[in-house]
Write an enzyme that holds these catalytic residues in place. Structure first.
Site, PDB file in Angstrom:
ATOM      1  N   MET A   1     101.463 101.623  92.929  1.00  0.00           N
ATOM      2  CA  MET A   1     100.097 101.982  92.545  1.00  0.00           C
ATOM      3  C   MET A   1      99.148 100.837  92.894  1.00  0.00           C
ATOM      4  O   MET A   1      98.027 100.762  92.359  1.00  0.00           O
ATOM      5  CB  MET A   1     100.035 102.302  91.052  1.00  0.00           C
ATOM      6  CG  MET A   1     100.920 103.500  90.696  1.00  0.00           C
ATOM      7  SD  MET A   1     100.436 104.334  89.188  1.00  0.00           S
ATOM      8  CE  MET A   1     100.683 103.051  87.983  1.00  0.00           C
TER       9      MET A   1
ATOM     10  N   GLY B   1     106.624  91.186  92.030  1.00  0.00           N
ATOM     11  CA  GLY B   1     107.632  92.245  91.863  1.00  0.00           C
ATOM     12  C   GLY B   1     107.586  93.216  93.035  1.00  0.00           C
ATOM     13  O   GLY B   1     108.617  93.526  93.657  1.00  0.00           O
ATOM     14  N   HIS B   2     106.366  93.669  93.360  1.00  0.00           N
ATOM     15  CA  HIS B   2     106.215  94.581  94.505  1.00  0.00           C
ATOM     16  C   HIS B   2     106.655  93.887  95.803  1.00  0.00           C
ATOM     17  O   HIS B   2     107.299  94.487  96.652  1.00  0.00           O
ATOM     18  CB  HIS B   2     104.758  95.000  94.668  1.00  0.00           C
ATOM     19  CG  HIS B   2     104.177  95.716  93.488  1.00  0.00           C
ATOM     20  ND1 HIS B   2     103.124  95.221  92.760  1.00  0.00           N
ATOM     21  CD2 HIS B   2     104.496  96.897  92.902  1.00  0.00           C
ATOM     22  CE1 HIS B   2     102.811  96.060  91.799  1.00  0.00           C
ATOM     23  NE2 HIS B   2     103.626  97.077  91.844  1.00  0.00           N
TER      24      HIS B   2
ATOM     25  N   GLY C   1     111.977  99.371  91.547  1.00  0.00           N
ATOM     26  CA  GLY C   1     112.328  98.243  90.693  1.00  0.00           C
ATOM     27  C   GLY C   1     113.017  98.687  89.407  1.00  0.00           C
ATOM     28  O   GLY C   1     112.679  99.728  88.834  1.00  0.00           O
TER      29      GLY C   1
END
Ligand code: AMP
Length: 280
Positions: A30, A36-37, A147
């Site tokens: 999003m 993390g992405h 994730g």
């Protein structure tokens, strides 16, 4: 790096690459990209010839009282980060193109969606599964990365792929944390400094549970009690749920059976954060 906005152009590109025998990896997000992405993107780049990042704040997965409008959006910063991870295509669709006026389908993974976050957010996973299936059809990936931070989402997507016989490999990726243990999330930016400090109790409580298991504790109640005590120490945390469950079925465990998923959702102020770990 190319930005593609329409589903048709994206799908034509994907079908062409597939026809040439080239492998496509997809990382659905999003936006508001963080480390993390980026870990998903770096792994995606390694796994395929072409890396597609999708950025879409999916209205279907937000309830009316949730943060759809406030959800952080920063395309310019995202594009810079995507470029640094050697993304080939950023798929950035408009809601009106994914959900035209006469849109009427909805896809649901019934049982897995009832547990954990599904109790508080009853329509959420229907929105997630519907958009992920659309993204899979549009981007035609061979592999898609998700994730473990959103563990239930990952399990639900795996189940959809299994139940619908989709020819897509789902690659689970470990949770990326800040140095002090806080799981990185786009919503962490909503936290005040004091709330940010209080949020540390989430990862601390997960570590506490693993320590108890290491010491031989088998009593589920005792583990859950210790987790909630650690969370409540800061007085700023309101627990939504703490669940110890089977990592595949997500059904609550009354007797400890390892590996087990320990999942937490809580409010810090008005910000809802989730985290989890697999107890071993
Ligand atoms: P979102 O943009 O929040 O929908 O997340 C897009 C993808 O990034 C999902 O597969 C998430 O599980 C994953 N993700 C978000 N935060 C993290 C994190 N801290 N570590 C690893 N993956 C993450």
């Amino acid at each position: 790096m190319k930005i593609v906005e329409t589903p048709l152009e994206m799908q034509e590109w994907a079908l062409k690459k597939r026809g040439q025998g080239e492998k496509i990896a997809l990382v659905p997000t999003m936006g508001a990209l963080h480390e993390g992405h980026l870990s998903l993107l770096k792994e995606g780049k390694r796994l395929a010839d072409h890396l597609v990042l999708s950025i879409f704040v999916n209205p279907l997965q937000f309830a009316p009282d949730e943060d759809f409008k406030e959800y952080p959006r920063n395309l310019d910063a995202d594009l810079k980060k995507a470029e640094s991870c050697h993304v080939d295509i950023v798929f950035y669709p408009k809601a009106k193109d994914l959900y035209p006026k006469d849109f009427q389908i909805s896809v649901a993974v019934d049982i897995l969606s009832q547990f954990l976050c599904g109790q508080r957010r009853p329509e959420h996973f229907k929105g997630v599964v519907t958009v992920v299936l659309k993204l899979f059809n549009i981007v035609q990936p061979h592999v898609a990365l998700f994730g473990q931070k959103d563990y239930q989402q990952l399990r639900i997507v795996q189940q959809m792929v299994q139940d619908l016989n989709l020819p897509i490999q789902i690659k689970p990726m470990p949770i990326v944390r800040e140095d002090d243990g806080l799981a990185i999330s786009s919503r962490n930016r909503y936290l005040s400094p004091a709330e940010r400090q209080a949020a540390l109790s989430i990862s601390l409580s997960l570590a506490k549970a693993q320590r108890l298991v290491d010491e031989g504790t088998e009593n589920v109640e005792a583990i859950l009690k210790a987790v909630s005590a650690t969370l409540y120490e800061t007085k700023k945390v309101k627990i939504d749920y703490i669940t110890l469950c089977d990592p595949k079925s997500l059904e609550s465990l009354s007797h400890l059976k390892l590996p087990a998923l320990l999942a937490i959702a809580c409010f810090i102020g008005t910000t809802r954060l989730i985290d989890n770990c697999i107890l071993r």
